[in-house]
Design an enzyme around this catalytic site. Sequence first.
Site, mmCIF file in Angstrom:
data_model
loop_
_atom_site.group_PDB
_atom_site.id
_atom_site.type_symbol
_atom_site.label_atom_id
_atom_site.label_comp_id
_atom_site.label_asym_id
_atom_site.label_seq_id
_atom_site.Cartn_x
_atom_site.Cartn_y
_atom_site.Cartn_z
ATOM 1 N N GLU A 288 0.824 -1.220 0.000
ATOM 2 C CA GLU A 288 0.000 0.000 0.000
ATOM 3 C C GLU A 288 0.849 1.256 0.000
ATOM 4 O O GLU A 288 0.405 2.313 -0.435
ATOM 5 C CB GLU A 288 -0.920 0.018 1.227
ATOM 6 C CG GLU A 288 -2.210 -0.737 1.013
ATOM 7 C CD GLU A 288 -3.255 -0.462 2.090
ATOM 8 O OE1 GLU A 288 -4.324 -1.070 1.992
ATOM 9 O OE2 GLU A 288 -3.014 0.332 3.014
ATOM 10 N N HIS A 309 8.727 -26.455 -1.372
ATOM 11 C CA HIS A 309 8.110 -27.579 -2.081
ATOM 12 C C HIS A 309 6.954 -27.126 -2.961
ATOM 13 O O HIS A 309 6.191 -27.946 -3.456
ATOM 14 C CB HIS A 309 7.649 -28.634 -1.062
ATOM 15 C CG HIS A 309 8.800 -29.186 -0.277
ATOM 16 N ND1 HIS A 309 9.403 -30.386 -0.584
ATOM 17 C CD2 HIS A 309 9.496 -28.672 0.770
ATOM 18 C CE1 HIS A 309 10.404 -30.593 0.259
ATOM 19 N NE2 HIS A 309 10.496 -29.570 1.092
ATOM 20 N N LYS A 423 -14.148 -0.280 -3.702
ATOM 21 C CA LYS A 423 -15.266 0.096 -2.823
ATOM 22 C C LYS A 423 -16.348 0.805 -3.632
ATOM 23 O O LYS A 423 -17.532 0.520 -3.483
ATOM 24 C CB LYS A 423 -14.783 1.039 -1.715
ATOM 25 C CG LYS A 423 -13.885 0.382 -0.700
ATOM 26 C CD LYS A 423 -13.539 1.367 0.409
ATOM 27 C CE LYS A 423 -12.433 0.833 1.283
ATOM 28 N NZ LYS A 423 -11.875 1.842 2.164
HETATM 29 O O1 PA5 Z 1 -3.633 1.095 5.662
HETATM 30 C C1 PA5 Z 1 -4.779 1.468 5.489
HETATM 31 O O2 PA5 Z 1 -5.095 2.655 5.640
HETATM 32 C C2 PA5 Z 1 -5.904 0.512 5.145
HETATM 33 O O3 PA5 Z 1 -5.463 -0.757 4.851
HETATM 34 C C3 PA5 Z 1 -6.870 0.421 6.313
HETATM 35 O O4 PA5 Z 1 -6.186 -0.010 7.443
HETATM 36 C C4 PA5 Z 1 -8.021 -0.520 6.022
HETATM 37 O O5 PA5 Z 1 -8.645 -0.175 4.822
HETATM 38 C C5 PA5 Z 1 -9.047 -0.453 7.148
HETATM 39 O O6 PA5 Z 1 -9.527 0.840 7.301
HETATM 40 P P1 PA5 Z 1 -10.282 1.315 8.588
HETATM 41 O O7 PA5 Z 1 -9.402 1.163 9.758
HETATM 42 O O8 PA5 Z 1 -10.633 2.746 8.316
HETATM 43 O O9 PA5 Z 1 -11.511 0.453 8.729
#
Ligand code: PA5
Length: 446
Positions: A288, A309, A423
């Site tokens: 990310e 393996h 989303k």
């Molecule tokens: O790193 C990030 O920002 C995302 O992966 C969030 O952690 C994930 O989408 C969950 O979001 P939230 O904590 O707002 O529910």
Amino acid sequence: MEKLKIDIKNALGTVTAGDVDALLPEAGEALAKVDNGTGAGNDFLGWTDLPTRLSESLLDDINATANSLQDECEVVVAIGIGGSYLGAKAVIEALSDSFAAYRHEPKSTKVVFAGQNIGEDYLFELMDYLSDKKFGIIVISKSGTTTEPAIAFRLLKEMLERKEGKAKAAKRIVAITDAHRGALRQLATEEGYKTYVIDDNVGGRFSVLTPVGLLPIAVAGYDIKALVGGAAAMEADTKSASYDSNMALLYAAVRNALYRSGKKIEILVNYNPKLHYFGEWWKQLYGESEGKDHKGIFPAAVDNSTDLHSMGQWIQDGERTIFETVLSVEAPEHETLIPTDNDNLDGLNYIAGKRVDQVNKMAELGTRIAHVDGGVPNLRITIPALREGYLGQLIYFFEKACGISGYMLGVNPFNQPGVEDYKRNMFALLEKPGYEAETAAIKAKL
Ligand code: PA5
């Protein structure tokens, strides 16, 4: 406390020590952007001094909440996804007995997870498992609006209230979310839940050392002060602009040098199955943070020797676009010797009397030599043992290196614009109010 170490000598070949040295000014600039807050995304740098900024009173409060959940509950469900899930899962798995789930330990509270998927069978089976248990809930969402945890929370909240009544249920629910924004904050205020705040300036994937990770880890029975202490030691050790004294700077520079030489995939390798979820946490952190603007090292992970393996053939012999970073745990917690067998029908007497870990270490060494010979550069991070303090060091090391590396790559390491696209489509397909135009557009594509 002993320190983690990094060994890059087996990564040199495709890139030379001179190539890595030449990147020092650039790496130093990227480090300064992280430390001084002068780069893109600098409003998300709250994690950088978190280990030394976390107050003793907050840690005590988290421990007190964990104790009361332990007293009240046989099982605590930690609800969250992405950064609101993976850190706690990684640390708990690394520290837990491999068969904890199957042991009957009436006095210990089990932590299970939900909201990290939308599996109907997963949720049905979880609720079935919880039906005869005293359970509590930690619901974690920074935005307070994420669909996966919201669905799990709606189901489990309703179940808990039905079992225990609204007032008792409210005492067994803890919400961790934004200070003011989001549906979860509003709901927690209205229902009177105990809450913790995720600071605005700490992004989800950098939040394991906030209550997001610390509360579930404390409920599972682990020492969060030692975890934070390890991270604080690494915080102090990753400020210098010298490769010799800052392993995060060195790691960031080497992986960027390798990327620029055509190594587009990094595989995080462990030789200890307890680190499987550490690989998952690391994949989110780097994926990310770096995968944007059509750039970024693709983060993959394998569990060895299991995956030798399965993925071993590809890594040894497939396209030469990969390098690997091995997490090597020096000392296991327990000793198991391979017994002698008088008949020796399995031919294993040549290793009789050795510890299982000695064989594991030779699997690691043999694989390293084969991979380096086969054109896979190898970085190695040595972890003295799977204990809280060392895991704290490891977490902060990877976070700091990720910030430096992302800036070297030329991206903003602290946003995640790409996560929104699925989303929008999902909401359009589910006909969520407010998405009418998107619904019409997506239906036209079907
Ligand atoms: O790193 C990030 O920002 C995302 O992966 C969030 O952690 C994930 O989408 C969950 O979001 P939230 O904590 O707002 O529910």
